[in-house]
Design a protein around this motif. Structure first.
Motif, PDB file in Angstrom:
ATOM      1  N   TYR A  17      53.271  27.844  36.841  1.00 53.69           N
ATOM      2  CA  TYR A  17      54.126  28.754  36.093  1.00 53.69           C
ATOM      3  C   TYR A  17      53.758  30.207  36.395  1.00 53.69           C
ATOM      4  O   TYR A  17      54.617  31.076  36.528  1.00 53.69           O
ATOM      5  CB  TYR A  17      53.979  28.457  34.599  1.00 53.69           C
ATOM      6  CG  TYR A  17      54.836  29.332  33.713  1.00 53.69           C
ATOM      7  CD1 TYR A  17      56.215  29.127  33.634  1.00 53.69           C
ATOM      8  CD2 TYR A  17      54.270  30.368  32.960  1.00 53.69           C
ATOM      9  CE1 TYR A  17      57.005  29.922  32.824  1.00 53.69           C
ATOM     10  CE2 TYR A  17      55.057  31.165  32.159  1.00 53.69           C
ATOM     11  CZ  TYR A  17      56.421  30.941  32.094  1.00 53.69           C
ATOM     12  OH  TYR A  17      57.193  31.735  31.289  1.00 53.69           O
ATOM     13  N   GLU A  21      56.001  33.504  37.596  1.00 56.92           N
ATOM     14  CA  GLU A  21      55.953  34.758  36.848  1.00 56.92           C
ATOM     15  C   GLU A  21      55.678  35.940  37.774  1.00 56.92           C
ATOM     16  O   GLU A  21      56.249  37.022  37.623  1.00 56.92           O
ATOM     17  CB  GLU A  21      54.873  34.686  35.766  1.00 56.92           C
ATOM     18  CG  GLU A  21      55.297  33.977  34.504  1.00 56.92           C
ATOM     19  CD  GLU A  21      54.255  34.137  33.408  1.00 56.92           C
ATOM     20  OE1 GLU A  21      53.042  34.146  33.724  1.00 56.92           O
ATOM     21  OE2 GLU A  21      54.655  34.251  32.232  1.00 56.92           O
ATOM     22  N   ARG A  24      58.846  36.867  39.572  1.00 61.05           N
ATOM     23  CA  ARG A  24      59.776  37.538  38.650  1.00 61.05           C
ATOM     24  C   ARG A  24      59.348  38.969  38.399  1.00 61.05           C
ATOM     25  O   ARG A  24      60.144  39.910  38.498  1.00 61.05           O
ATOM     26  CB  ARG A  24      59.831  36.768  37.335  1.00 61.05           C
ATOM     27  CG  ARG A  24      60.721  37.405  36.264  1.00 61.05           C
ATOM     28  CD  ARG A  24      60.287  36.985  34.877  1.00 61.05           C
ATOM     29  NE  ARG A  24      58.934  37.452  34.582  1.00 61.05           N
ATOM     30  CZ  ARG A  24      58.192  36.979  33.580  1.00 61.05           C
ATOM     31  NH1 ARG A  24      58.658  36.041  32.780  1.00 61.05           N
ATOM     32  NH2 ARG A  24      56.970  37.466  33.375  1.00 61.05           N
ATOM     33  N   ASP A  98      67.313  33.738  25.035  1.00 63.45           N
ATOM     34  CA  ASP A  98      67.264  32.318  24.700  1.00 63.45           C
ATOM     35  C   ASP A  98      66.016  31.705  25.331  1.00 63.45           C
ATOM     36  O   ASP A  98      65.122  32.422  25.804  1.00 63.45           O
ATOM     37  CB  ASP A  98      68.545  31.595  25.133  1.00 63.45           C
ATOM     38  CG  ASP A  98      68.798  31.674  26.639  1.00 63.45           C
ATOM     39  OD1 ASP A  98      67.824  31.875  27.398  1.00 63.45           O
ATOM     40  OD2 ASP A  98      69.956  31.531  27.064  1.00 63.45           O
ATOM     41  N   ARG A  99      65.943  30.410  25.359  1.00 64.25           N
ATOM     42  CA  ARG A  99      64.742  29.724  25.853  1.00 64.25           C
ATOM     43  C   ARG A  99      64.478  30.005  27.327  1.00 64.25           C
ATOM     44  O   ARG A  99      63.330  30.053  27.771  1.00 64.25           O
ATOM     45  CB  ARG A  99      64.892  28.216  25.628  1.00 64.25           C
ATOM     46  CG  ARG A  99      63.653  27.408  25.983  1.00 64.25           C
ATOM     47  CD  ARG A  99      63.868  25.937  25.692  1.00 64.25           C
ATOM     48  NE  ARG A  99      62.695  25.156  26.041  1.00 64.25           N
ATOM     49  CZ  ARG A  99      61.634  24.985  25.245  1.00 64.25           C
ATOM     50  NH1 ARG A  99      61.613  25.552  24.056  1.00 64.25           N
ATOM     51  NH2 ARG A  99      60.608  24.246  25.631  1.00 64.25           N
ATOM     52  N   SER A 100      65.561  30.218  28.088  1.00 67.31           N
ATOM     53  CA  SER A 100      65.405  30.339  29.538  1.00 67.31           C
ATOM     54  C   SER A 100      65.588  31.753  30.077  1.00 67.31           C
ATOM     55  O   SER A 100      65.041  32.088  31.127  1.00 67.31           O
ATOM     56  CB  SER A 100      66.415  29.416  30.247  1.00 67.31           C
ATOM     57  OG  SER A 100      66.231  28.076  29.859  1.00 67.31           O
ATOM     58  N   TYR A 101      66.385  32.587  29.379  1.00 69.93           N
ATOM     59  CA  TYR A 101      66.746  33.884  29.962  1.00 69.93           C
ATOM     60  C   TYR A 101      66.785  34.985  28.910  1.00 69.93           C
ATOM     61  O   TYR A 101      66.994  34.733  27.714  1.00 69.93           O
ATOM     62  CB  TYR A 101      68.128  33.817  30.623  1.00 69.93           C
ATOM     63  CG  TYR A 101      68.199  32.933  31.831  1.00 69.93           C
ATOM     64  CD1 TYR A 101      67.758  33.369  33.067  1.00 69.93           C
ATOM     65  CD2 TYR A 101      68.730  31.643  31.720  1.00 69.93           C
ATOM     66  CE1 TYR A 101      67.833  32.547  34.184  1.00 69.93           C
ATOM     67  CE2 TYR A 101      68.805  30.820  32.820  1.00 69.93           C
ATOM     68  CZ  TYR A 101      68.352  31.272  34.055  1.00 69.93           C
ATOM     69  OH  TYR A 101      68.414  30.463  35.152  1.00 69.93           O
ATOM     70  N   LYS A 102      66.642  36.195  29.415  1.00 69.78           N
ATOM     71  CA  LYS A 102      66.943  37.403  28.662  1.00 69.78           C
ATOM     72  C   LYS A 102      68.218  37.952  29.286  1.00 69.78           C
ATOM     73  O   LYS A 102      68.219  38.375  30.444  1.00 69.78           O
ATOM     74  CB  LYS A 102      65.799  38.407  28.789  1.00 69.78           C
ATOM     75  CG  LYS A 102      65.994  39.704  28.037  1.00 69.78           C
ATOM     76  CD  LYS A 102      64.768  40.604  28.227  1.00 69.78           C
ATOM     77  CE  LYS A 102      64.937  41.925  27.514  1.00 69.78           C
ATOM     78  NZ  LYS A 102      63.741  42.799  27.720  1.00 69.78           N
ATOM     79  N   LYS A 103      69.321  37.941  28.539  1.00 74.17           N
ATOM     80  CA  LYS A 103      70.631  38.188  29.132  1.00 74.17           C
ATOM     81  C   LYS A 103      71.315  39.398  28.502  1.00 74.17           C
ATOM     82  O   LYS A 103      71.105  39.713  27.329  1.00 74.17           O
ATOM     83  CB  LYS A 103      71.526  36.957  28.960  1.00 74.17           C
ATOM     84  CG  LYS A 103      70.995  35.700  29.641  1.00 74.17           C
ATOM     85  CD  LYS A 103      71.935  34.528  29.461  1.00 74.17           C
ATOM     86  CE  LYS A 103      71.989  34.043  28.031  1.00 74.17           C
ATOM     87  NZ  LYS A 103      72.769  32.788  27.881  1.00 74.17           N
TER      88      LYS A 103
END
Length: 259
Positions: A17, A21, A24, A98-103
């Motif tokens: 993980y 990171e 990203r 949300d759990r997967s993204y910052k949108k």
């Protein structure tokens, strides 16, 4: 001490993980650092073309609320002839996590001028009459401010370091017309060379204002994009007519009077 970590994706390595990171963070941080301190607005690209009913915004980079936004595919916006001034703006929605993204959704919308907010990034505006065709190509610099049936970039919000500036296309057309008219003034030549050196981004506003101050002989440190455009139109007329710049910017003949 600063530690730099570069993930190595060799065969047999376990995908961690932390490795994802690192990828990203590198992508996000490099983009944010590149445009750190820039004002909101268009950075590059976002060229406009039109069909009979659609405005097409092409690939480019915007800064909205301090965050770079990359347009990787053309965006289509439908339009109608209303005979009123319509502004095409980029508007950012709320940030959703949300759990997967910052949108965050970026919408390109047509609004009336009085509906525009400080956070909106204006791409262009126009006033289209019934039966007319919305054009996006220009005959010359003055034609860029045609009121009817023409995509107008004069009020577009372009980004530069610490402040907004004038549209890249305006500077390019100014330079082309000035060059074709013949440049003999060193002040004009220096300014044109600054424009030629641009790599798709616009000049900082203080560079444009500094040129206009010397060329027109009046203080213009608070010029808006519209006022900078008007100043460039006036400066171009001086170049075409062969008139020199301001009195302050010219060398005066020196005379010695002997009594």
């Amino acid at each position: 001490m600063i530690e730099q970590k570069i993930p190595l994706f060799h065969s047999g390595n376990i995908l961690k993980y932390e490795m994802l990171e690192n990828l990203r963070d590198y992508a996000v941080n490099s983009s944010n650092l590149r445009y750190s301190g820039y004002s909101d607005g268009i950075i590059r690209g976002c060229d406009i073309t039109t069909t009979e009913s659609i405005i097409i915004i092409h690939q480019g980079i915007l800064i909205i609320e301090g965050v770079p936004v990359y347009i990787t595919e053309p965006v289509n916006v439908k339009y109608l002839p209303t005979n009123t001034v319509k502004c095409l703006v980029a508007r950012a929605g709320d940030i959703i996590v949300d759990r997967s993204y910052k949108k965050r959704q970026i919408d390109f919308i047509l609004i009336n001028t009085e509906e525009k907010t400080e956070k909106d990034v204006e791409i262009c505006r126009f006033r289209l009459q019934q039966g007319a065709k919305l054009r996006y190509q220009y005959r010359n610099l003055e034609d860029m401010s045609t009121e009817f049936d023409t995509v107008c970039q004069v009020y577009a919000k372009w980004a530069a370091f610490k402040e907004s500036t004038i549209a890249y296309d305006i500077l390019q057309i100014f330079a082309m017309e000035a060059e074709n008219s013949g440049i003999s003034n060193n002040e004009d030549r220096v300014f044109l060379n600054q424009i030629y050196a641009l790599n798709g981004e616009s000049l900082p506003g203080n560079c444009v204002r500094g040129y206009l101050t010397g060329k027109l002989g009046r203080t213009c440190m608070q010029y808006s994009a519209k006022e900078m455009y008007s100043g460039l139109v006036e400066a171009l007329k001086n170049i075409k007519s062969g008139r020199p710049g301001s009195v302050a910017g010219r060398m005066h003949e020196r005379r010695i009077i002997v009594d």
